[in-house]
Write a protein that holds these residues in place. Structure first.
Motif, PDB file in Angstrom:
ATOM      1  N   GLY A   3      18.075  -3.490 -47.678  1.00 26.78           N
ATOM      2  CA  GLY A   3      17.455  -2.561 -46.757  1.00 26.78           C
ATOM      3  C   GLY A   3      15.958  -2.759 -46.712  1.00 26.78           C
ATOM      4  O   GLY A   3      15.412  -3.722 -47.244  1.00 26.78           O
ATOM      5  N   VAL A   4      15.268  -1.823 -46.088  1.00 25.49           N
ATOM      6  CA  VAL A   4      13.817  -1.894 -45.969  1.00 25.49           C
ATOM      7  C   VAL A   4      13.194  -1.302 -47.237  1.00 25.49           C
ATOM      8  O   VAL A   4      13.490  -0.168 -47.589  1.00 25.49           O
ATOM      9  CB  VAL A   4      13.330  -1.131 -44.729  1.00 25.49           C
ATOM     10  CG1 VAL A   4      11.811  -1.155 -44.663  1.00 25.49           C
ATOM     11  CG2 VAL A   4      13.949  -1.716 -43.469  1.00 25.49           C
ATOM     12  N   PRO A  25      10.781  -5.991 -44.908  1.00 19.91           N
ATOM     13  CA  PRO A  25      11.854  -5.679 -43.951  1.00 19.91           C
ATOM     14  C   PRO A  25      13.204  -6.169 -44.451  1.00 19.91           C
ATOM     15  O   PRO A  25      13.296  -6.907 -45.425  1.00 19.91           O
ATOM     16  CB  PRO A  25      11.433  -6.457 -42.699  1.00 19.91           C
ATOM     17  CG  PRO A  25      10.596  -7.576 -43.209  1.00 19.91           C
ATOM     18  CD  PRO A  25       9.880  -7.050 -44.420  1.00 19.91           C
ATOM     19  N   MET A  26      14.215  -5.726 -43.750  1.00 14.27           N
ATOM     20  CA  MET A  26      15.558  -6.202 -44.065  1.00 14.27           C
ATOM     21  C   MET A  26      15.637  -7.707 -43.838  1.00 14.27           C
ATOM     22  O   MET A  26      14.943  -8.245 -42.977  1.00 14.27           O
ATOM     23  CB  MET A  26      16.587  -5.506 -43.186  1.00 14.27           C
ATOM     24  CG  MET A  26      16.941  -4.104 -43.639  1.00 14.27           C
ATOM     25  SD  MET A  26      18.315  -3.424 -42.706  1.00 14.27           S
ATOM     26  CE  MET A  26      19.668  -4.422 -43.331  1.00 14.27           C
ATOM     27  N   PHE A  91       5.984   5.620 -42.946  1.00 16.42           N
ATOM     28  CA  PHE A  91       7.289   4.977 -42.906  1.00 16.42           C
ATOM     29  C   PHE A  91       7.178   3.629 -42.219  1.00 16.42           C
ATOM     30  O   PHE A  91       6.479   3.464 -41.228  1.00 16.42           O
ATOM     31  CB  PHE A  91       8.299   5.837 -42.140  1.00 16.42           C
ATOM     32  CG  PHE A  91       8.751   7.045 -42.885  1.00 16.42           C
ATOM     33  CD1 PHE A  91       8.111   8.262 -42.704  1.00 16.42           C
ATOM     34  CD2 PHE A  91       9.815   6.974 -43.770  1.00 16.42           C
ATOM     35  CE1 PHE A  91       8.528   9.387 -43.392  1.00 16.42           C
ATOM     36  CE2 PHE A  91      10.237   8.092 -44.472  1.00 16.42           C
ATOM     37  CZ  PHE A  91       9.588   9.302 -44.277  1.00 16.42           C
ATOM     38  N   CYS A  92       7.932   2.705 -42.749  1.00 20.34           N
ATOM     39  CA  CYS A  92       8.066   1.388 -42.159  1.00 20.34           C
ATOM     40  C   CYS A  92       9.505   1.255 -41.659  1.00 20.34           C
ATOM     41  O   CYS A  92      10.433   1.790 -42.269  1.00 20.34           O
ATOM     42  CB  CYS A  92       7.762   0.336 -43.217  1.00 20.34           C
ATOM     43  SG  CYS A  92       8.207  -1.339 -42.777  1.00 20.34           S
ATOM     44  N   ALA A  93       9.659   0.583 -40.552  1.00 16.20           N
ATOM     45  CA  ALA A  93      10.987   0.284 -40.031  1.00 16.20           C
ATOM     46  C   ALA A  93      11.031  -1.180 -39.625  1.00 16.20           C
ATOM     47  O   ALA A  93      10.009  -1.766 -39.270  1.00 16.20           O
ATOM     48  CB  ALA A  93      11.312   1.166 -38.834  1.00 16.20           C
ATOM     49  N   SER A  94      12.216  -1.757 -39.678  1.00 12.91           N
ATOM     50  CA  SER A  94      12.370  -3.132 -39.204  1.00 12.91           C
ATOM     51  C   SER A  94      13.568  -3.221 -38.275  1.00 12.91           C
ATOM     52  O   SER A  94      14.469  -2.379 -38.322  1.00 12.91           O
ATOM     53  CB  SER A  94      12.518  -4.111 -40.368  1.00 12.91           C
ATOM     54  OG  SER A  94      13.778  -3.973 -41.007  1.00 12.91           O
ATOM     55  N   SER A  95      13.551  -4.224 -37.444  1.00 15.68           N
ATOM     56  CA  SER A  95      14.670  -4.461 -36.540  1.00 15.68           C
ATOM     57  C   SER A  95      14.797  -5.955 -36.289  1.00 15.68           C
ATOM     58  O   SER A  95      13.846  -6.705 -36.459  1.00 15.68           O
ATOM     59  CB  SER A  95      14.480  -3.703 -35.228  1.00 15.68           C
ATOM     60  OG  SER A  95      13.439  -4.266 -34.462  1.00 15.68           O
ATOM     61  N   GLY A 101      17.770  -0.245 -32.971  1.00 10.67           N
ATOM     62  CA  GLY A 101      18.639  -0.404 -34.123  1.00 10.67           C
ATOM     63  C   GLY A 101      17.822  -0.519 -35.383  1.00 10.67           C
ATOM     64  O   GLY A 101      18.102  -1.304 -36.274  1.00 10.67           O
ATOM     65  N   TYR A 102      16.782   0.322 -35.428  1.00 13.54           N
ATOM     66  CA  TYR A 102      15.843   0.251 -36.529  1.00 13.54           C
ATOM     67  C   TYR A 102      16.469   0.692 -37.839  1.00 13.54           C
ATOM     68  O   TYR A 102      17.300   1.571 -37.876  1.00 13.54           O
ATOM     69  CB  TYR A 102      14.637   1.156 -36.250  1.00 13.54           C
ATOM     70  CG  TYR A 102      13.951   0.878 -34.936  1.00 13.54           C
ATOM     71  CD1 TYR A 102      14.336   1.536 -33.783  1.00 13.54           C
ATOM     72  CD2 TYR A 102      12.906  -0.026 -34.862  1.00 13.54           C
ATOM     73  CE1 TYR A 102      13.710   1.295 -32.581  1.00 13.54           C
ATOM     74  CE2 TYR A 102      12.268  -0.266 -33.654  1.00 13.54           C
ATOM     75  CZ  TYR A 102      12.672   0.404 -32.519  1.00 13.54           C
ATOM     76  OH  TYR A 102      12.050   0.173 -31.332  1.00 13.54           O
ATOM     77  N   THR A 103      15.989   0.121 -38.907  1.00 16.16           N
ATOM     78  CA  THR A 103      16.286   0.581 -40.250  1.00 16.16           C
ATOM     79  C   THR A 103      14.973   0.995 -40.883  1.00 16.16           C
ATOM     80  O   THR A 103      14.008   0.233 -40.864  1.00 16.16           O
ATOM     81  CB  THR A 103      16.946  -0.524 -41.085  1.00 16.16           C
ATOM     82  OG1 THR A 103      18.169  -0.921 -40.461  1.00 16.16           O
ATOM     83  CG2 THR A 103      17.243  -0.024 -42.487  1.00 16.16           C
ATOM     84  N   PHE A 104      14.951   2.191 -41.421  1.00 16.89           N
ATOM     85  CA  PHE A 104      13.719   2.722 -42.003  1.00 16.89           C
ATOM     86  C   PHE A 104      13.718   2.572 -43.508  1.00 16.89           C
ATOM     87  O   PHE A 104      14.761   2.646 -44.163  1.00 16.89           O
ATOM     88  CB  PHE A 104      13.568   4.207 -41.668  1.00 16.89           C
ATOM     89  CG  PHE A 104      13.045   4.469 -40.288  1.00 16.89           C
ATOM     90  CD1 PHE A 104      13.890   4.463 -39.198  1.00 16.89           C
ATOM     91  CD2 PHE A 104      11.698   4.721 -40.078  1.00 16.89           C
ATOM     92  CE1 PHE A 104      13.403   4.707 -37.915  1.00 16.89           C
ATOM     93  CE2 PHE A 104      11.206   4.969 -38.814  1.00 16.89           C
ATOM     94  CZ  PHE A 104      12.063   4.960 -37.728  1.00 16.89           C
ATOM     95  N   GLY A 105      12.529   2.418 -44.051  1.00 14.35           N
ATOM     96  CA  GLY A 105      12.337   2.525 -45.485  1.00 14.35           C
ATOM     97  C   GLY A 105      12.253   3.985 -45.899  1.00 14.35           C
ATOM     98  O   GLY A 105      12.281   4.883 -45.058  1.00 14.35           O
ATOM     99  N   SER A 106      12.157   4.223 -47.194  1.00 15.31           N
ATOM    100  CA  SER A 106      12.096   5.598 -47.700  1.00 15.31           C
ATOM    101  C   SER A 106      10.702   6.200 -47.616  1.00 15.31           C
ATOM    102  O   SER A 106      10.530   7.371 -47.909  1.00 15.31           O
ATOM    103  CB  SER A 106      12.585   5.642 -49.144  1.00 15.31           C
ATOM    104  OG  SER A 106      13.945   5.301 -49.213  1.00 15.31           O
ATOM    105  N   GLY A 107       9.743   5.395 -47.242  1.00  9.80           N
ATOM    106  CA  GLY A 107       8.409   5.924 -47.021  1.00  9.80           C
ATOM    107  C   GLY A 107       7.512   5.840 -48.243  1.00  9.80           C
ATOM    108  O   GLY A 107       7.968   5.728 -49.379  1.00  9.80           O
ATOM    109  N   THR A 108       6.228   5.877 -47.977  1.00  7.59           N
ATOM    110  CA  THR A 108       5.208   6.004 -49.028  1.00  7.59           C
ATOM    111  C   THR A 108       4.449   7.290 -48.766  1.00  7.59           C
ATOM    112  O   THR A 108       3.936   7.489 -47.668  1.00  7.59           O
ATOM    113  CB  THR A 108       4.221   4.830 -49.001  1.00  7.59           C
ATOM    114  OG1 THR A 108       4.886   3.623 -49.364  1.00  7.59           O
ATOM    115  CG2 THR A 108       3.068   5.071 -49.983  1.00  7.59           C
TER     116      THR A 108
END
Lengths: 113, 116
Positions: A3-4, A25-26, A91-95, A101-108
């Motif tokens: 995951g991210v 990113p993923m 938050f960071c997301a990657s696609s 169809g984004y996948t998000f990280g858990s955040g800082t």
């Protein structure tokens, strides 16, 4: 597939210091997005990057903030000379492409003291 | 400019009852619509998306959403609510102009509280 990945999960900085937030990113995703979450405003788009390129930085504050996504390694969101108003969750997301169809990280969670 | 409105800060539903979380949007071009859920101290989790095709979209955890172009709405629904559905829900929109994404624009979020 991990995951991210965002790190650190929590970051405390004194006013005037620099904050560096990392996002991996993923696997197979070459599009990275950064968002900031403020309690009263919800999520706000900051910047969209592809490998070695900034595609859209219309949501980035003009000063002190910068982002990069090098050919090798994670994407970095850098905040120079932090102020208390920078305290937020980032938050960071990657696609895999630009549609979604984004996948998000858990955040800082950045806290400026 | 694109925007998303979630008119309710909080929605309270009894367990077992149907739930609806409202979302309306404004975007130029074709809308790409998303719902995300956020549990405390966790990152956003993708629930479902509408890109094209059937107006009723089914997603994770039994959630579904209905795209209504004339009303520019994309309400999130579930036939029977669970206490574990209690969380913060975000609606988001993106426009795909063919030259790249504009990034997602999120609503402010709706707290969904399911009462036992």
């Amino acid at each position: 597939n991990a995951g991210v990945m965002q790190n650190p999960r929590h970051l405390v900085r004194r006013r005037g210091q620099e904050a560096r937030l990392r996002c991996s990113p993923m696997k197979g995703h070459s599009h990275v997005y950064w968002y900031r979450q403020l309690p009263e405003e919800g999520l706000k788009f900051m910047v969209y990057l592809q490998k070695e390129n900034i595609i859209d930085e219309s949501g980035m504050p003009k000063e002190r903030f910068s982002a990069e996504f090098p050919k090798e390694g994670p994407s970095i969101l850098r905040i120079q000379q932090v102020v208390r108003g920078d305290s937020a969750a980032y938050f960071c997301a990657s696609s895999p492409d630009e549609i979604g169809g984004y996948t998000f990280g858990s955040g800082t969670r950045l806290t400026v003291v | 400019a694109q925007s998303v409105a979630q008119p309710e800060d909080q929605v309270n539903v009894a367990e077992g009852n149907p739930l609806t979380v409202k979302c309306t949007y404004s975007v130029s071009g074709n809308p790409y619509l998303f719902w995300y859920v956020q549990y405390p101290n966790r990152g956003l989790q993708f629930l479902l998306k509408y890109i094209t095709g059937d107006n009723l979209v089914k997603g994770s955890y039994g959630f579904e959403a209905e795209f209504n172009k004339s009303q520019t709405s994309f309400h999130l629904k579930k036939p029977s609510a669970l206490v574990s559905d209690s969380a913060l829900y975000f609606c988001a929109v993106s426009s795909y102009s063919g030259g790249g994404a504009d990034g997602l624009t999120f609503g402010k979020g709706t707290h969904l509280i399911i009462q036992p």
